[in-house]
Design a protein around this motif. Structure first.
Motif, PDB file in Angstrom:
ATOM      1  N   ASP A   1      36.684  38.467  36.053  1.00 23.78           N
ATOM      2  CA  ASP A   1      36.222  38.873  37.387  1.00 23.78           C
ATOM      3  C   ASP A   1      36.830  40.208  37.789  1.00 23.78           C
ATOM      4  OD1 ASP A   1      34.846  36.556  37.432  1.00 23.78           O
ATOM      5  OD2 ASP A   1      36.217  35.497  38.788  1.00 23.78           O
ATOM      6  N   ALA A   2      38.060  40.470  37.295  1.00 27.46           N
ATOM      7  CA  ALA A   2      38.728  41.715  37.663  1.00 27.46           C
ATOM      8  C   ALA A   2      38.354  42.838  36.704  1.00 27.46           C
ATOM      9  CB  ALA A   2      40.241  41.527  37.673  1.00 27.46           C
ATOM     10  N   ALA A   3      37.869  42.471  35.548  1.00 28.60           N
ATOM     11  CA  ALA A   3      37.542  43.474  34.540  1.00 28.60           C
ATOM     12  C   ALA A   3      36.134  43.246  34.000  1.00 28.60           C
ATOM     13  CB  ALA A   3      38.563  43.428  33.406  1.00 28.60           C
ATOM     14  N   PRO A   4      35.151  43.330  34.864  1.00 31.06           N
ATOM     15  CA  PRO A   4      33.781  43.144  34.386  1.00 31.06           C
ATOM     16  C   PRO A   4      33.461  44.280  33.440  1.00 31.06           C
ATOM     17  CG  PRO A   4      33.775  44.071  36.596  1.00 31.06           C
ATOM     18  CD  PRO A   4      35.207  43.790  36.257  1.00 31.06           C
ATOM     19  N   GLY A   5      32.750  43.990  32.418  1.00 33.81           N
ATOM     20  CA  GLY A   5      32.384  45.058  31.493  1.00 33.81           C
ATOM     21  C   GLY A   5      33.198  45.034  30.223  1.00 33.81           C
ATOM     22  N   ILE A   6      34.331  44.345  30.232  1.00 30.83           N
ATOM     23  CA  ILE A   6      35.132  44.372  29.013  1.00 30.83           C
ATOM     24  C   ILE A   6      34.447  43.576  27.908  1.00 30.83           C
ATOM     25  CG2 ILE A   6      36.607  42.335  29.431  1.00 30.83           C
ATOM     26  CD1 ILE A   6      38.933  44.054  28.304  1.00 30.83           C
ATOM     27  N   LEU A   7      33.563  42.658  28.290  1.00 35.28           N
ATOM     28  CA  LEU A   7      32.829  41.913  27.275  1.00 35.28           C
ATOM     29  C   LEU A   7      31.871  42.819  26.512  1.00 35.28           C
ATOM     30  CD1 LEU A   7      32.044  38.537  29.096  1.00 35.28           C
ATOM     31  CD2 LEU A   7      33.658  38.964  27.235  1.00 35.28           C
ATOM     32  N   ASP A   8      31.470  43.940  27.158  1.00 31.61           N
ATOM     33  CA  ASP A   8      30.577  44.880  26.478  1.00 31.61           C
ATOM     34  C   ASP A   8      31.342  45.875  25.614  1.00 31.61           C
ATOM     35  OD1 ASP A   8      28.509  43.664  27.888  1.00 31.61           O
ATOM     36  OD2 ASP A   8      28.754  45.028  29.592  1.00 31.61           O
ATOM     37  N   ALA A   9      32.663  45.920  25.798  1.00 31.89           N
ATOM     38  CA  ALA A   9      33.447  46.900  25.044  1.00 31.89           C
ATOM     39  C   ALA A   9      33.668  46.404  23.622  1.00 31.89           C
ATOM     40  CB  ALA A   9      34.787  47.140  25.731  1.00 31.89           C
ATOM     41  N   ASP A  10      33.794  47.351  22.697  1.00 35.31           N
ATOM     42  CA  ASP A  10      34.105  46.996  21.314  1.00 35.31           C
ATOM     43  C   ASP A  10      35.621  47.026  21.171  1.00 35.31           C
ATOM     44  OD1 ASP A  10      34.417  46.591  18.662  1.00 35.31           O
ATOM     45  OD2 ASP A  10      33.424  48.434  18.018  1.00 35.31           O
ATOM     46  N   LEU A  11      36.218  45.853  21.323  1.00 33.19           N
ATOM     47  CA  LEU A  11      37.690  45.793  21.349  1.00 33.19           C
ATOM     48  C   LEU A  11      38.302  45.972  19.967  1.00 33.19           C
ATOM     49  CD1 LEU A  11      38.286  43.020  24.018  1.00 33.19           C
ATOM     50  CD2 LEU A  11      38.375  45.493  24.278  1.00 33.19           C
ATOM     51  N   THR A  12      37.472  46.095  18.932  1.00 32.48           N
ATOM     52  CA  THR A  12      38.031  46.439  17.623  1.00 32.48           C
ATOM     53  C   THR A  12      38.206  47.947  17.511  1.00 32.48           C
ATOM     54  OG1 THR A  12      35.847  46.625  16.602  1.00 32.48           O
ATOM     55  CG2 THR A  12      36.902  44.456  16.567  1.00 32.48           C
ATOM     56  N   THR A  13      37.516  48.687  18.359  1.00 33.17           N
ATOM     57  CA  THR A  13      37.639  50.149  18.350  1.00 33.17           C
ATOM     58  C   THR A  13      38.691  50.618  19.341  1.00 33.17           C
ATOM     59  OG1 THR A  13      35.306  50.302  17.825  1.00 33.17           O
ATOM     60  CG2 THR A  13      36.380  52.309  18.606  1.00 33.17           C
TER      61      THR A  13
END
Lengths: 230, 230
Positions: free
Chosen positions: A146-158
């Motif tokens: 809820d505090a970080a919307p959009g992180i699900l769209d980020a490529d956290l391997t990059t």
DNA sequence: AAGTGGTCTAGACCACGTT
DNA sequence: ACGTGGTCTAGACCACTTC
């Protein structure tokens, strides 16, 4: 001797304390008087004395005046950089691997700190930071979606979760704790060490005006020292 | 909205960053312009922006102007009090025991840091700090007798060496390091724990204008956390 | 060369806490 | 009540660094 500049004044005040002219617990002249003595404006003297007070060298109170601290509280300022920058700052090559990344129900201890009203969706990550291909730090992170919307769209391997958060959820406040802990199963496996090995652990809890953003535990490889000057 | 006070200005600047009006890496107006916009003196705006720069939120360079930090370096300020005050601050009763106190030749690693020219006489101490009679921290300290003359006359069973030094050798600088280490023989015995248990260790090296004063290793009882806010 | 922040000044008003 | 530090102002000069 001191010029009428605030660093010079600070140095001269420190000298007087060090040389015993002004003793711990004793009052020193009012800043108007000192400004006259040093031949500077009161604002300049104020800045010098204020910074020494912030550093814990002096105690200042309205009306009561300025005293040399009886117990100067040493203040160590730790700079907590991104793990990537910390590693690259040592001339090493940074890389990271996401070991686990799931939206799951949190255990009670985490829920209490990350999800006080019980409505938030949480993301759980395990991540290993590498310096020149060697394990450097093991990260166990919870993120409030809820505090970080959009992180699900980020490529956290990059981009590491930490770096994404710094760029996208700026200016958060929080708590930080440093401790020693025995390596658990996950960290022992990640570092290739025996369970129980003493590890330096940093736990950070960041919020953005009371809203929990992330809770992270960084376990550093054996031998890690966090260094600063006082 | 902000009044013309520097804390109010800081809050408003932080709000603009948090709300994305000023993005990481972007330049913000010059402080003269901002002073006009906020209806305050340039000195007031300067103080607000300067403090935000010291906090790592802004980057300021002459001529280049002021930018929002791309990677705000979190700065955690740790206050390092006297162990006695740290314990009493928790409402506990402080006591300490000197386990060992001898003038002996130092091992090479110590000599290198405490006695660079080979002429100094060194005092070596083991001390246990107790909180409500329970072991709290184990202290392993070297003292340069040339930098702290008179400590041999002090009753170190009454006043801890740390406290004596703070009172008698004020305003020293130095380095501090935090780490995790396995309990050794002495610390394990002092805390009544198994050797190898993970302990939080603080190592401080203090000097007074290049002259080494003391080198101290404080090993804290298991479970110790050093906490602050960021 | 010129623009920006870094600092200093002389003065003022005010908040706070000791008295 | 009053003395102290906390802050703000309007103006000035300067140092640094980019252009």
């Amino acid at each position: 001797m001191s010029r009428a500049s605030y660093p010079g004044i600070k140095a001269e005040v420190l000298r007087r304390i060090r040389d015993g002219e002004w003793k711990p617990g004793a009052a020193i002249p009012a800043e108007t008087d000192l400004a006259t003595e040093f031949g500077c404006a009161r604002a300049t003297m104020n800045r010098a004395l204020r910074e020494l007070a912030e550093a814990g060298i002096l105690d200042r109170r309205r009306k009561a005046g300025t005293r040399v601290s009886r117990f100067p509280v040493r203040k160590a300022t730790l700079e907590i950089p991104l793990t990537r920058l910390e590693i690259e700052g040592q001339g090493l090559t940074y890389a990271h691997r996401v070991l686990k990344c799931r939206q799951i129900a949190a255990p009670p201890g985490i829920t209490q700190r990350m999800n006080p009203d019980g409505t938030a969706r949480l993301l759980h990550l395990f991540c290993l930071h590498l310096a020149d291909r060697l394990p450097y730090a093991f990260e166990d992170r919870w993120i409030n979606l809820d505090a970080a919307p959009g992180i699900l769209d980020a490529d956290l391997t990059t981009i590491s979760a930490n770096e994404w958060l710094v760029q996208n959820v700026p200016i958060s406040d929080g708590d930080i704790a440093f401790m020693a802990e025995p390596a658990g199963r996950d960290t022992a496996a990640a570092f290739g060490i025996a369970e129980g090995t003493a590890l330096f652990v940093v736990e950070r809890h960041t919020r953005i005006s009371r809203l929990p953003v992330t809770l992270v535990r960084l376990s550093y490889a054996p031998g890690y020292r966090m260094v600063t000057s006082i």
